[in-house]
Write an enzyme that holds these catalytic residues in place. Structure first.
Site, PDB file in Angstrom:
ATOM      1  N   ASP A 187      16.464  -2.352  -5.442  1.00 30.57           N
ATOM      2  CA  ASP A 187      16.025  -2.574  -6.817  1.00 30.57           C
ATOM      3  C   ASP A 187      17.253  -2.469  -7.720  1.00 30.57           C
ATOM      4  O   ASP A 187      18.361  -2.200  -7.251  1.00 30.57           O
ATOM      5  CB  ASP A 187      14.915  -1.602  -7.209  1.00 30.57           C
ATOM      6  N   SER A 188      17.068  -2.657  -9.016  1.00 27.32           N
ATOM      7  CA  SER A 188      18.226  -2.713  -9.909  1.00 27.32           C
ATOM      8  C   SER A 188      18.667  -1.346 -10.393  1.00 27.32           C
ATOM      9  O   SER A 188      19.726  -1.204 -10.981  1.00 27.32           O
ATOM     10  CB  SER A 188      17.875  -3.557 -11.131  1.00 27.32           C
ATOM     11  N   GLY A 189      17.836  -0.338 -10.157  1.00 29.41           N
ATOM     12  CA  GLY A 189      18.131   0.987 -10.683  1.00 29.41           C
ATOM     13  C   GLY A 189      17.411   1.238 -12.006  1.00 29.41           C
ATOM     14  O   GLY A 189      17.270   2.383 -12.429  1.00 29.41           O
ATOM     15  N   GLY A 190      16.976   0.164 -12.632  1.00 27.63           N
ATOM     16  CA  GLY A 190      16.362   0.290 -13.949  1.00 27.63           C
ATOM     17  C   GLY A 190      15.126   1.174 -13.948  1.00 27.63           C
ATOM     18  O   GLY A 190      15.004   2.072 -14.785  1.00 27.63           O
ATOM     19  N   PHE A 191      14.242   0.959 -12.996  1.00 26.75           N
ATOM     20  CA  PHE A 191      12.991   1.718 -13.000  1.00 26.75           C
ATOM     21  C   PHE A 191      13.249   3.221 -12.960  1.00 26.75           C
ATOM     22  O   PHE A 191      12.626   3.983 -13.721  1.00 26.75           O
ATOM     23  CB  PHE A 191      12.102   1.291 -11.822  1.00 26.75           C
ATOM     24  N   ASP A 233      16.212  -4.897 -15.498  1.00 26.38           N
ATOM     25  CA  ASP A 233      15.179  -5.157 -16.506  1.00 26.38           C
ATOM     26  C   ASP A 233      14.910  -3.879 -17.285  1.00 26.38           C
ATOM     27  O   ASP A 233      15.232  -2.784 -16.829  1.00 26.38           O
ATOM     28  CB  ASP A 233      13.886  -5.660 -15.844  1.00 26.38           C
ATOM     29  N   GLN A 279       8.779  -9.461 -17.097  1.00 22.80           N
ATOM     30  CA  GLN A 279       8.242  -8.360 -17.880  1.00 22.80           C
ATOM     31  C   GLN A 279       7.296  -8.958 -18.932  1.00 22.80           C
ATOM     32  O   GLN A 279       6.849 -10.093 -18.780  1.00 22.80           O
ATOM     33  CB  GLN A 279       9.385  -7.569 -18.534  1.00 22.80           C
ATOM     34  N   ASP A 321       6.061  -3.090  -2.534  1.00 25.75           N
ATOM     35  CA  ASP A 321       6.659  -1.844  -2.045  1.00 25.75           C
ATOM     36  C   ASP A 321       5.969  -0.699  -2.757  1.00 25.75           C
ATOM     37  O   ASP A 321       5.466  -0.860  -3.871  1.00 25.75           O
ATOM     38  CB  ASP A 321       8.153  -1.782  -2.376  1.00 25.75           C
ATOM     39  N   CYS A 354      -6.983   3.345  15.143  1.00 19.68           N
ATOM     40  CA  CYS A 354      -5.554   3.083  14.920  1.00 19.68           C
ATOM     41  C   CYS A 354      -4.819   3.110  16.260  1.00 19.68           C
ATOM     42  O   CYS A 354      -5.072   3.968  17.098  1.00 19.68           O
ATOM     43  CB  CYS A 354      -4.974   4.130  13.986  1.00 19.68           C
ATOM     44  N   CYS A 366      -1.504   3.382  16.594  1.00 24.01           N
ATOM     45  CA  CYS A 366      -0.131   3.900  16.458  1.00 24.01           C
ATOM     46  C   CYS A 366       0.129   4.998  17.485  1.00 24.01           C
ATOM     47  O   CYS A 366      -0.790   5.600  18.034  1.00 24.01           O
ATOM     48  CB  CYS A 366       0.130   4.394  15.037  1.00 24.01           C
ATOM     49  N   CYS A 412      -1.556   8.380  16.742  1.00 26.88           N
ATOM     50  CA  CYS A 412      -2.990   8.442  17.056  1.00 26.88           C
ATOM     51  C   CYS A 412      -3.244   8.394  18.561  1.00 26.88           C
ATOM     52  O   CYS A 412      -4.255   8.905  19.037  1.00 26.88           O
ATOM     53  CB  CYS A 412      -3.725   7.305  16.341  1.00 26.88           C
ATOM     54  N   HIS A 419       2.358   7.542  11.019  1.00 28.32           N
ATOM     55  CA  HIS A 419       0.998   6.995  11.006  1.00 28.32           C
ATOM     56  C   HIS A 419       0.728   6.165   9.748  1.00 28.32           C
ATOM     57  O   HIS A 419       0.200   5.054   9.825  1.00 28.32           O
ATOM     58  CB  HIS A 419      -0.049   8.102  11.118  1.00 28.32           C
TER      59      HIS A 419
END
Lengths: 401, 401
Positions: free
Chosen positions: B93-97, B147, B217, B294, B332, B334, B337, B363
């Site tokens: 990501d850009s770091g902005g968040f 952003d 945005q 994500d 499941c 996995c 499990c 899991h």
């Protein structure tokens, strides 16, 4: 018969021997180092990773499992193997060491030991019979008699009295266990979904029953150690542990006590030295005839960023590693050294990531298990002394940082 | 060409589509969910485990890596793929968040944003050019324009001004990136010792250069969202993200804003909705034409003992699981499990063992990646609506405890 030990080769220049220990959950190459799975898990590891490391035998602490989740819970869930989904061999200690080392308030009587739980302060009682009952419920392949763990230093008279108590407790454990040895008969844990199958096989005649070891005490008095061992041997246990060492006494004294104990133990039974040690210690004790050892050092030190290498201990948190693209140890073949740089591992430690502990523990355990493999090979080839010299030189030459 | 997206199938009843995203570090099946590897590691996991889970694309946070260990350190060590030994695709990501969400003291200007490091309070500055510089140094396959992340609720005028700033920043990012797109040309990370080789192949024509996405945005105003998307498309990015959602607004509004944004985005470019969501959200957004998502939910909730199952969320710490021999989710497949009981997992959480987090995260990520696999299959078979109904029913029927 569910438990058997055979000596395969002996070192002509020392008391060291290579052997094979057959248990209901697989055969174990000795000398063996056991990773410590305190509460039914080796900290920061998973059973999958321990299989990948080819650990054949783990130690779990009766004291911790007794308090949480409780031995009856583990029994109800099919025993400790099934509970932690570990298809290979397990050993439980008696709980005694933790009762004596983790609880400042405790009362020892002929009957047993009263203590307060370190979790909630609740009053608890551990007797020889209780220690056996708990360990039978857990169902490990090898279980230990309850012993009194003496502090160091202790006077001769106190050491003798304590040894006598340990011997009486050993006899009571033997008696309590005699009717329970086959509690798990026919219930070997072997999950369908286990990658263990491709690894070491259990002896054909091995069926699930447990083996109870006696523990040699006697403080730091060679004659008491010798006498204690002799009297335990008279009780005829399938294996013998040496307890009450590595509690602060000088290393030379630990070695002397080990020699005095081993001298009185039968050649055809496994010998387990409890709670050691550093890499060089392992070789030192093996040369004195020890077949089994356990210690929290590789796992605990890993979590603190102390990594064992073939050129000494590496402190991965040091700033000097911040941009180092090299592996922890170029001579190590573990999957951590093959994949990750010192810089990345230092970053994970610095950032407080759990994966730092996982990768570091993985490496340290690989180092210990690899050392034991090399040690067994050297023993067979008669080059044990050489390995000791090589490791001594390596441990003394501190690595870059 | 290093980056390519193709739509393989479309859902006749919604905007959903199945696609394939080609990057220098492998092809990615979309719709894709990206596990979050905040500081260059997915918390409580290792790259080996993520390969076992068949994760094709991870997200890492520029903000965290910028502050520690620093982008120049990562660049010097061969870029983020090599640093974390991850041979598959990465997105930063850009770091902005994080600048906007983790720092109460910050100053936004035309130039960029000033903030104090959450680690040591040191003054820091992030501009569009700096965000690109840092992300080029990290070398992820997909990188994001800087952003401004607006809080919710925000008035229309403020949302417009913020959108205009984001658009100007997008243009500056594009310009700063134009000379750096091939910084990693010819340097694809592909370790000899990686089990990745047997998995998904990269497109033959893919060579290592990065792809910069613009971010839509516009607050919670559909016309602004639409306009922002249109104006970004005019700048011609290889992919578009939708940002500033899942910040507290009602779900219906998030869906509406997504629809408004997607309506103006080209059909042949990937669409990435940042920071969502719960299992049902994933289906909801995919049906609105989203290709990439994500979220920290599966990993963060795992560490708190909240486990996703096909019959709702299971709180593994609950006392009711203490003696439950069943797996987390019988439906499941996995490895957790297949191997471990609820009783054992609860015990690990109770005892504060790190392996609790590792197994729970394993899991939960399997659940999310498995959901995406099923979702892609359902999409191809035209049964997406059915899957949504099935999951809705499941999520509403809380499991036993």
């Amino acid at each position: 018969m569910s438990f058997r030990f055979e000596v395969i080769a002996r070192d002509p220049r020392s008391a060291a021997r290579v052997g094979r220990l057959y248990t209901p959950h697989g055969a174990i190459d000795t000398p063996v180092f056991m990773p410590v799975g305190t509460a039914g898990t080796v900290k920061a590891m998973t059973p999958e990773l321990l299989e990948e490391l080819d650990a054949q035998l783990l130690l779990a602490n009766t004291y911790h499992l007794f308090l949480r989740p409780g031995h009856e819970t583990v029994r109800a869930l099919g025993g400790l193997h099934r509970f932690m989904s570990w298809p290979r061999a397990l050993l439980t200690d008696s709980g005694g060491f933790q009762v004596f080392s983790m609880n400042s308030i405790r009362q020892v009587s002929e009957d047993g030991v009263r203590f307060a739980s370190h979790l909630d302060g609740s009053p608890q009682f551990l007797s020889p019979e209780k220690a056996v009952e708990v360990q039978v419920a857990l169902g490990a392949d090898i279980i230990m008699a309850l012993d009194e763990c003496l502090e160091y230093p202790a006077g001769r008279e106190k050491a003798r009295q304590s040894m006598e108590l340990t011997l009486r407790w050993a006899q009571r454990c033997r008696k309590a266990f005699s009717t329970n040895a086959d509690a798990w008969q026919g219930q070997r844990f072997s999950p369908a979904v286990s990658r263990a199958k491709k690894h070491g096989a259990s002896a054909p005649e091995a069926t699930p029953s447990q083996a109870l070891f006696g523990i040699v005490q006697g403080g730091t008095y060679a004659d008491l150690r010798h006498e204690c061992a002799e009297r335990l041997v008279a009780m005829d246990f399938p294996g013998y542990a040496i307890g009450g060492l590595a509690v602060g006494e000088p290393p030379a004294l630990s070695y002397e006590m080990t020699e005095a104990s081993v001298a009185a133990l039968p050649a055809d039974k496994p010998r387990y030295l409890m709670g050691v040690g550093y890499p060089l210690d392992l070789i030192g004790y093996v040369r004195r005839g020890v077949d089994m050892m356990d210690c929290v050092l590789p796992t605990r030190n890993a979590r603190n960023g102390y990594l064992f290498t073939w050129s000494g201990v590496l402190h991965i948190r040091n700033a000097g590693h911040a941009t180092d693209p090299r592996p922890i140890d170029a001579r190590c073949a573990c999957s951590v050294c093959r994949r990750y740089s010192r810089a990345y591992l230092r970053h994970l430690f610095n950032a407080g990531e759990m994966s730092a502990a996982t990768l570091a523990t993985h490496h340290n355990l690989y180092f210990y298990l690899d050392l034991m493999r090399r040690l067994r090979a050297a023993l067979r080839e008669g080059t044990l002394a050489q390995l000791a010299v090589e490791l001594t030189a390596a441990q003394q030459s501190e690595p870059a940082r």
